[in-house]
Each structure stands twice: as structure tokens, then as C-alpha cells.
Write a protein that holds these residues in place. Structure first.
Motif, mmCIF file in Angstrom:
data_model
loop_
_atom_site.group_PDB
_atom_site.id
_atom_site.type_symbol
_atom_site.label_atom_id
_atom_site.label_comp_id
_atom_site.label_asym_id
_atom_site.label_seq_id
_atom_site.Cartn_x
_atom_site.Cartn_y
_atom_site.Cartn_z
ATOM 1 N N GLU A 1 6.538 -1.382 2.818
ATOM 2 C CA GLU A 1 5.881 -0.082 2.896
ATOM 3 C C GLU A 1 5.996 0.458 4.314
ATOM 4 O O GLU A 1 5.927 -0.299 5.280
ATOM 5 C CB GLU A 1 4.408 -0.217 2.510
ATOM 6 C CG GLU A 1 3.663 1.116 2.428
ATOM 7 C CD GLU A 1 2.207 0.925 2.021
ATOM 8 O OE1 GLU A 1 1.448 1.915 2.148
ATOM 9 O OE2 GLU A 1 1.826 -0.184 1.599
ATOM 10 N N VAL A 2 6.189 1.776 4.416
ATOM 11 C CA VAL A 2 6.233 2.413 5.731
ATOM 12 C C VAL A 2 5.199 3.529 5.794
ATOM 13 O O VAL A 2 4.741 4.028 4.771
ATOM 14 C CB VAL A 2 7.637 2.989 6.043
ATOM 15 C CG1 VAL A 2 8.673 1.889 6.164
ATOM 16 C CG2 VAL A 2 8.043 4.033 5.001
ATOM 17 N N THR B 1 5.422 3.309 -0.160
ATOM 18 C CA THR B 1 6.823 3.612 -0.359
ATOM 19 C C THR B 1 7.638 3.149 0.837
ATOM 20 O O THR B 1 7.091 2.911 1.921
ATOM 21 C CB THR B 1 7.028 5.132 -0.553
ATOM 22 O OG1 THR B 1 8.384 5.393 -0.881
ATOM 23 C CG2 THR B 1 6.693 5.889 0.732
ATOM 24 N N THR B 2 8.913 3.012 0.617
ATOM 25 C CA THR B 2 9.856 2.766 1.714
ATOM 26 C C THR B 2 10.830 3.932 1.851
ATOM 27 O O THR B 2 11.842 3.827 2.518
ATOM 28 C CB THR B 2 10.644 1.468 1.471
ATOM 29 O OG1 THR B 2 11.315 1.556 0.206
ATOM 30 C CG2 THR B 2 9.721 0.259 1.476
ATOM 31 N N THR B 3 10.501 5.037 1.190
ATOM 32 C CA THR B 3 11.355 6.224 1.201
ATOM 33 C C THR B 3 10.675 7.344 1.978
ATOM 34 O O THR B 3 9.502 7.637 1.755
ATOM 35 C CB THR B 3 11.649 6.695 -0.232
ATOM 36 O OG1 THR B 3 12.248 5.633 -0.971
ATOM 37 C CG2 THR B 3 12.574 7.903 -0.224
ATOM 38 N N VAL B 4 11.431 7.970 2.852
ATOM 39 C CA VAL B 4 10.919 9.074 3.657
ATOM 40 C C VAL B 4 11.777 10.304 3.376
ATOM 41 O O VAL B 4 12.987 10.296 3.627
ATOM 42 C CB VAL B 4 10.957 8.735 5.162
ATOM 43 C CG1 VAL B 4 10.474 9.923 5.992
ATOM 44 C CG2 VAL B 4 10.108 7.508 5.443
ATOM 45 N N VAL C 1 9.132 6.001 11.825
ATOM 46 C CA VAL C 1 8.186 5.441 10.859
ATOM 47 C C VAL C 1 7.844 4.026 11.300
ATOM 48 O O VAL C 1 8.544 3.425 12.125
ATOM 49 C CB VAL C 1 8.749 5.431 9.419
ATOM 50 C CG1 VAL C 1 8.956 6.839 8.918
ATOM 51 C CG2 VAL C 1 10.033 4.612 9.338
ATOM 52 N N GLU C 2 6.763 3.478 10.736
ATOM 53 C CA GLU C 2 6.306 2.140 11.083
ATOM 54 C C GLU C 2 6.075 1.322 9.821
ATOM 55 O O GLU C 2 5.760 1.878 8.763
ATOM 56 C CB GLU C 2 4.997 2.210 11.879
ATOM 57 C CG GLU C 2 5.105 2.977 13.187
ATOM 58 C CD GLU C 2 3.752 3.132 13.862
ATOM 59 O OE1 GLU C 2 2.725 2.804 13.212
ATOM 60 O OE2 GLU C 2 3.713 3.595 15.024
ATOM 61 N N GLU C 3 6.227 0.017 9.964
ATOM 62 C CA GLU C 3 5.833 -0.880 8.883
ATOM 63 C C GLU C 3 4.320 -0.826 8.768
ATOM 64 O O GLU C 3 3.607 -0.928 9.769
ATOM 65 C CB GLU C 3 6.315 -2.296 9.182
ATOM 66 C CG GLU C 3 6.403 -3.196 7.962
ATOM 67 C CD GLU C 3 5.056 -3.771 7.565
ATOM 68 O OE1 GLU C 3 4.816 -3.957 6.348
ATOM 69 O OE2 GLU C 3 4.230 -4.030 8.460
ATOM 70 N N THR C 4 3.800 -0.621 7.573
ATOM 71 C CA THR C 4 2.393 -0.279 7.393
ATOM 72 C C THR C 4 1.446 -1.344 7.941
ATOM 73 O O THR C 4 0.474 -1.036 8.643
ATOM 74 C CB THR C 4 2.103 -0.028 5.905
ATOM 75 O OG1 THR C 4 2.912 1.069 5.463
ATOM 76 C CG2 THR C 4 0.642 0.314 5.684
ATOM 77 N N SER C 5 1.670 -2.608 7.619
ATOM 78 C CA SER C 5 0.711 -3.645 7.997
ATOM 79 C C SER C 5 0.837 -4.061 9.454
ATOM 80 O O SER C 5 -0.167 -4.250 10.147
ATOM 81 C CB SER C 5 0.868 -4.867 7.088
ATOM 82 O OG SER C 5 2.190 -5.373 7.176
#
Length: 300
Positions: free
Chosen positions: A51-52, A85-88, A111-115
Motif C-alpha cells: 500500500e502507498v 492501493t499501490t496505484t497512483v 509516494v510513501e509506503e503506508t506503514s
């Protein structure tokens, strides 16, 4: 010493397991090296993460000569990240041109990795992610046609394309049609996204001029290149427009005056004839009255 060892171990662990989001050009849309790309937007797909989220920075749409076509900040509404999502999705401020190659650059941390909050890796070359846009619509015919004569002074302009077109499907579409006379005077401007233009969603657009044209005058039409998009192939790539004075040029005809009726009010002797300016009904009524009067005279 034990604390130092633990600190080093944690540092090594973080460097091993913290993963930067990396764009995957092959699964992005359009894919790297592909043709028939959208002129409206593109979607970057990121690997190494589940996820981003929004980071900071900008992405750049570049012409192949290195100049910048568009710049989009991740903090604007143009960038859509529907978590998880991993789509931007990146929607442009300025339409890309049809059948044109572009490449994408991106700031690190866009973008950043969510966690973990690890920022994405940036890239500034012309080979990591590039694509060619699709076809725009072509003008098949028009009414009046180029070179037409005796065009009516109140006629609309009808444009027929080789595919379904839209002037309203996306907010990025904007532009006008311009009507000029032979002295290059601008006669009227019509917003092609407004009420004077109908037919969006079909292959035919009708432009309703509000101006009554002059008799025996030559006119030409110009059209912006950012308002009529290709809906048929789904790319939204725009019609290249008309910017010259010769592609769509026509002339109106001579005026035809309304016919006039001349009424004779006197006979050749100068005295008005009793039968002139009478309708057929009036003449029949008068004849019947005379006949009835003569019959009454004979009976008496």
C-alpha cells in the motif's frame, strides 16, 4: 558494548527490511514503451509494497527534447490514491498531444509506503517510463464545406469526425471556435463546451452561430486544439484544431429580397374599376345578389 551491538543490529535490520516503493513501468498504464496512451492521465503502479500513500514532491511529463510539458504536485486533486492501493493516478493540467512520445520523471518521496513511511525512489531519465499517445479525431467533413458558396446567412456549422468525440467528458477540455470575415475581423467566438455546441458523445458537432452573416461575404473558421477529444478509442486525445485561414472557408450568397405585391388601383381611364382588388368570394357574392335582384324584378 552490548547496547552498541543492539543499536548496530537494529540499524542493519531496518536497512534490510525497510522497502522503498519502486515504480513498475511494465504494469503502469499506459505501460512503458506502449502506444495508444491516454492524453488525459497516466497511472503509476508501485512494487515492493502492499500500500502507498501521499508523499511530497512532483511528477513531470516531459517532451522527448527534455522540455517540460506538465508538472503535477502530489498534494493536488490531480493525483488520486484510493487507499488501500499501490496505484497512483495522475490527471494532467494540460492535454498531451496525439501520436506523441513523452517520458515521465518523478521526485523521490512522491509516494510513501503506508506503514513504514519509506519514500518512493525518484527517477530523472527518459527511459524508465515513456509511452506514445493515441490518435486524436480527424475532421471528415463539414457543412458548409471548405470552399462552399451561396451559404445561408443563418446556417449552422456542422463538423463530422471519423470517431465519437466529446467536448464535455473531462474538465480538462476547454476551447472555442472562432468565426472571421475576409478582412480577418473576429465575428463571433463560441465556447465548444457550452450550450451553442451540441452533439458531444457522437461523431457530429453542431455549432449554432448567433450572428446573422452578411450577403456576398467570405468567412473562415478556426478551432482550438484542446477541446474536442477522442471518445471513440478512450484516450481523450484531442483534435489538432484549425489555426489557418484556408482549411474551413466559405462564402455566403447574394441576398434575395422578399417578393412584393403591386395592386392596381385605377382603370386605364383613371377611374377605379369595380372589379379591381376584389376577391373571388366577393365577386361571386356580388353576382348572386345581382341575379336575385333581376329575378325579383321579372316576377313583379
Amino acid at each position: 558494548m552490548r547496547l552498541l551491538f543492539i543499536f548496530i543490529a537494529l540499524s542493519i535490520s531496518n536497512s534490510i527490511f525497510a522497502v522503498d516503493p519502486v515504480i513498475n513501468p511494465a504494469t503502469s498504464q499506459p505501460a512503458n514503451g506502449s502506444t495508444n496512451g491516454s492524453c488525459l492521465n497516466f497511472a503509476m503502479e508501485f512494487d515492493n509494497v502492499t500500500e502507498v500513500k501521499q508523499g511530497a514532491g512532483e511528477t513531470y511529463v516531459k517532451n522527448m527534447d527534455g522540455t517540460t510539458h506538465d508538472t503535477i504536485d502530489v498534494g493536488t486533486a490531480n493525483v488520486v490514491i484510493n487507499s488501500p492501493t499501490t496505484t497512483v493516478i495522475v490527471n494532467l493540467n494540460t492535454l498531451m498531444r496525439p501520436n506523441t512520445q513523452y517520458y515521465i520523471n518523478k521526485d523521490a518521496g512522491f509516494v510513501e509506503e503506508t506503514s513504514s513511511g519509506e519514500g518512493s525512489i525518484g527517477f530523472t531519465n527518459n527511459s524508465t517510463y515513456s509511452f506514445t499517445t493515441g490518435d486524436g479525431p480527424n475532421l471528415s467533413s463539414s457543412t458548409p464545406s471548405n470552399g462552399a458558396t451561396n451559404v445561408g446567412v443563418n446556417d449552422n456549422l456542422i463538423l463530422t469526425f471519423d470517431t465519437i468525440v466529446s467536448t464535455t467528458a473531462f474538465p480538462i477540455f476547454s476551447g472555442n471556435a472562432y468565426l472571421y470575415d475576409s478582412s480577418d475581423t473576429l465575428i463571433e467566438t463560441v465556447d465548444l463546451t457550452g450550450a451553442q455546441t451540441t452533439g458531444s458523445g457522437t461523431n457530429t458537432l453542431t455549432i449554432d452561430w448567433t450572428t446573422t452573416l452578411d450577403d456576398d461575404e467570405t468567412y473562415y473558421v478556426q478551432i482550438d486544439d484542446s477541446v474536442i477529444g477522442n471518445q471513440g478509442n478512450g484516450t481523450g486525445c484531442p483534435f489538432n484544431g484549425i489555426s489557418n485561414t484556408t482549411t474551413l472557408r466559405f462564402s455566403t450568397g447574394s441576398g434575395v429580397s422578399a417578393p412584393t405585391t403591386t395592386t392596381t388601383t385605377s382603370s386605364s381611364s383613371g377611374t377605379q374599376s369595380p372589379f379591381e382588388e376584389q376577391s373571388v368570394t366577393e365577386m361571386v357574392t356580388q353576382h348572386n345578389a345581382i341575379a336575385t335582384q333581376s329575378l325579383d324584378t321579372l316576377i313583379s
